[in-house]
Write an enzyme that holds these catalytic residues in place. Sequence first.
Site: not given
Ligand code: NAD
Length: 394
Positions: A51, A110-111, A233
């Site tokens: 992502g 786990d971050a 949301y």
């Molecule tokens: P995603 O699920 O694609 O990525 C999540 C990442 O977090 C991955 O790299 C995963 O390995 C990592 N992760 C999860 N738990 C973890 C842990 N305990 N330790 C270490 N790493 C961990 O998600 P995304 O959609 O890219 O979301 C990322 C951010 O962007 C979030 O804050 C989300 O709210 C925000 N966001 C997403 C959107 C959307 O539409 N997808 C829109 C705006 C903002």
Amino acid sequence: MVIEPKVRGFICTTAHPVGCRENVKNQVRYVQEKGAIAGGKKVLVLGASTGYGLASRICSAFGCGAATVGVAFEKPASGNRTASAGWYNTAAFEEEAVKAGLYAKTIIGDAFSQEIKEKTIALIRADLGQVDTVIYSIAAPRRTAPDGVTYSSVLKPIGETYSDKNIDLKNRAVTNVSVAPATQQEIADTVKVMGGEDWKLWMEALQDAGVLADGAVTVAYSYIGPKVTYPLYRAGTIGMAKEDLEATAKEITTLLQPLGGHAYVSVNKALVTQSSAAIPVVPLYITMLFQLMKEKGLHEDCIAQIYRMYQDKLYQDVPVVDEEGRLRVDDWELREDIQTAIAQEWAQVNNDNIAQYADFDGYWKDFYNLFGFAVDGVDYSADVSADVKIPSVE
Ligand code: NAD
């Protein structure tokens, strides 16, 4: 083995290493074609494997020429199970970075834990000395906090039951959904998981360890979205967490004052990721939004969003922010013409006319792509090894 997609609800339990590699290469190519960005040179990305986080790591490395340390929670292949998509993405990213002469190391774990924070700091200290940019892009369903308690997040409205249209993506149909309101405990727990607490803990730990460069910047990602998804949301449990995250940016900026550093929140566009697929109502909105944005030539994916955020907003002499101090790359999504059209279509959409409004094909392609499937040019009948090594991971 020949790897096929196995979709269960809103996730796919298999991932394809060759497809994931192609996805990463396509993102690298996108950035290289767009050109160099005058940005951070030593970058820590938390949530670096899929992502928005993966896109950030790719923009930093291939746009800014940065050395990157990534932290992610991913699984290698074992027995007849494939690795997770983020594992394959990270392996491919590191291979591409090394080919380009760029430093890239990843910590899998786990971050949220103290152990991974310490491990990351030790790696930065040993290899890079300091970092100048920290991207916080973790999206997780639960978090074990320093108090030892594991908190779970929920996607619920606050105050009253929310009922609206929803989408059955599999059957390409409009359905109805009704979600009961969250309890006070659920609201507080969701803020614990997706709010700003862990981001601040990271920044405190990095600063205390002396591994943040003068003028360091940090960015976390948020979402606002349209009125139609507000109850679930932005005004729901996850929205409370995002408000907390945005308030934390101000606290972190105060914390970083001695270094002249700054914390930003970037509000990004709704996209299909493993996290957003799990939210009710949002996928219906996304399919309609994609259709409209594609028609108007405004559609962007994660890599295009982050490239634009870096190039046009963050890495400017004076970063370009809104009145709340936020970087906004949801500006095209929230454009008045787009949102007026969405509101009109939302009122009209039903089972008979959904095909006219919703970009189902685009949604499904993006969904399969997340796991390395349906990627152009990949031979899915070929026998491939699921066991792929991330070069820097033991
Ligand atoms: P995603 O699920 O694609 O990525 C999540 C990442 O977090 C991955 O790299 C995963 O390995 C990592 N992760 C999860 N738990 C973890 C842990 N305990 N330790 C270490 N790493 C961990 O998600 P995304 O959609 O890219 O979301 C990322 C951010 O962007 C979030 O804050 C989300 O709210 C925000 N966001 C997403 C959107 C959307 O539409 N997808 C829109 C705006 C903002």
